[in-house]
Scaffold this motif. Sequence first.
Motif, PDB file in Angstrom:
ATOM      1  N   ARG A 105      -2.330   9.569   5.099  1.00  0.00           N
ATOM      2  CA  ARG A 105      -0.939   9.405   5.534  1.00  0.00           C
ATOM      3  C   ARG A 105      -0.065  10.546   5.021  1.00  0.00           C
ATOM      4  N   SER A 106       0.989  10.864   5.760  1.00  0.00           N
ATOM      5  CA  SER A 106       1.947  11.874   5.320  1.00  0.00           C
ATOM      6  C   SER A 106       2.705  11.338   4.114  1.00  0.00           C
ATOM      7  N   HIS A 107       3.462  12.219   3.434  1.00  0.00           N
ATOM      8  CA  HIS A 107       4.236  11.793   2.264  1.00  0.00           C
ATOM      9  C   HIS A 107       5.221  10.694   2.638  1.00  0.00           C
TER      10      HIS A 107
ATOM     11  N   ASP B 278       0.822  -1.208   0.000  1.00  0.00           N
ATOM     12  CA  ASP B 278       0.000   0.000   0.000  1.00  0.00           C
ATOM     13  C   ASP B 278       0.857   1.259   0.000  1.00  0.00           C
ATOM     14  N   ARG B 279       2.128   1.127  -0.445  1.00  0.00           N
ATOM     15  CA  ARG B 279       3.029   2.293  -0.455  1.00  0.00           C
ATOM     16  C   ARG B 279       3.452   2.615  -1.885  1.00  0.00           C
TER      17      ARG B 279
ATOM     18  N   GLU C 277       5.091   8.520   5.050  1.00  0.00           N
ATOM     19  CA  GLU C 277       4.393   7.265   5.350  1.00  0.00           C
ATOM     20  C   GLU C 277       3.761   6.647   4.113  1.00  0.00           C
ATOM     21  N   PHE C 278       3.514   7.475   3.102  1.00  0.00           N
ATOM     22  CA  PHE C 278       2.770   7.052   1.923  1.00  0.00           C
ATOM     23  C   PHE C 278       3.654   6.431   0.844  1.00  0.00           C
TER      24      PHE C 278
ATOM     25  N   ARG D 158      -4.609   6.194   0.311  1.00  0.00           N
ATOM     26  CA  ARG D 158      -3.610   6.959   1.061  1.00  0.00           C
ATOM     27  C   ARG D 158      -3.992   7.065   2.522  1.00  0.00           C
ATOM     28  N   SER D 159      -5.279   7.154   2.815  1.00  0.00           N
ATOM     29  CA  SER D 159      -5.790   7.185   4.194  1.00  0.00           C
ATOM     30  C   SER D 159      -5.162   8.298   5.028  1.00  0.00           C
TER      31      SER D 159
ATOM     32  N   CYS E 122       7.530   4.786  -0.748  1.00  0.00           N
ATOM     33  CA  CYS E 122       8.625   3.887  -0.371  1.00  0.00           C
ATOM     34  C   CYS E 122       9.752   3.986  -1.388  1.00  0.00           C
TER      35      CYS E 122
END
Length: 348
Positions: free
Chosen positions: A258-260, A212-213, A262-263, A255-256, A265
């Motif tokens: 999430r910060s950049h 999910d990243r 955390e989003f 994305r829920s 990888c």
Amino acid sequence: MIIFKFANQILLLELGKGGVVVVVGWYLPELYPKFRKQEESINSSWEVDSDPQAGKGFPINFSVHYSMALTEAKNVVAPLMNIVKFKGMSILQQLHLEERLFRTSSDNWCIINDGTNAPTIVMGVSGKPSELLDIKLVLQDKVPVVRRFTGGGTVVVDPGTIFVTFICNKDAVPSVELYPRPIMSWSGLIYEDVFRGIADFHLRENDYVFGDRKFGGNAQSISRRRWIHHTSFLWDYEVRNMAYLKVPRRAPDYRSARSHVEFVCHMKDYMSTSDFIDRTVKAVGTRFSLTPMQLEEGNIHGKTAFDHSSRLLTKAELEAAFASQTNLYGESTGLSQVQVDLKHVQSN
């Protein structure tokens, strides 16, 4: 011409001297759905005495029944595509090249650029700096901001970004409708091949993700007979650069909030740049007949006048956008606080 079915593809063969079979090309069923019914009438079996290599002769024993006419067989050979590789080309120069090839060339192209020369923010054609960027920080660090000629979101690119672009004629991939989602789905099939056995790859909405990243962002432009699809892959990135970007108002559901950091990888945690590029070329080569090209500096800019729409935003444009961010420090402070901060940035 002999039509030979093998591994869910159709191999086009010609019988040469001494009973040697020469590979002419591949028919790819997913690209030419109109021939799918005719595939059912092709029954074949073979024995290979040595490994087949495209473009080379090899001895073979076979029995084949086929119903396609020779003229139809010629029409299903994999389409041609020029492939160009760069190392560290500036993103603005790359966008100028891509737009020129998209607007003025009639060929299919694949462009691979391993890294750009300096950190740069790239926005879609309709992106608004006041909504997408922390403009105070962008001005303070003097980071260039480019508005590209295609749609899509905003990304910070740097020497750790790998760029892959496809420019295709409609007739080259006739099963792909000229709309964003079919083109996106087509690209997803290519990268499924690239990342097979490497990681949990998916096309999520408009992004390429591991799990999910996100690690790949896409943008497109579509004309009546042609389309361009380009991707920036985050092989590596500077965490600090993520601070230049705001969380967009229209973010994908997965994305829920999430910060950049955390989003997204790093691709480097999964594979090397050379492995990724080699796998990409191989995957594209199963769908097109590739011709490596070398573009000299003069050819990149072209000999005829051409007005590129991708451009650098000026400092004045960014300052005007900064002044419009009246809510940057909350409703209570209003425009006066923004004006104070703008003077501080200008003094630096």
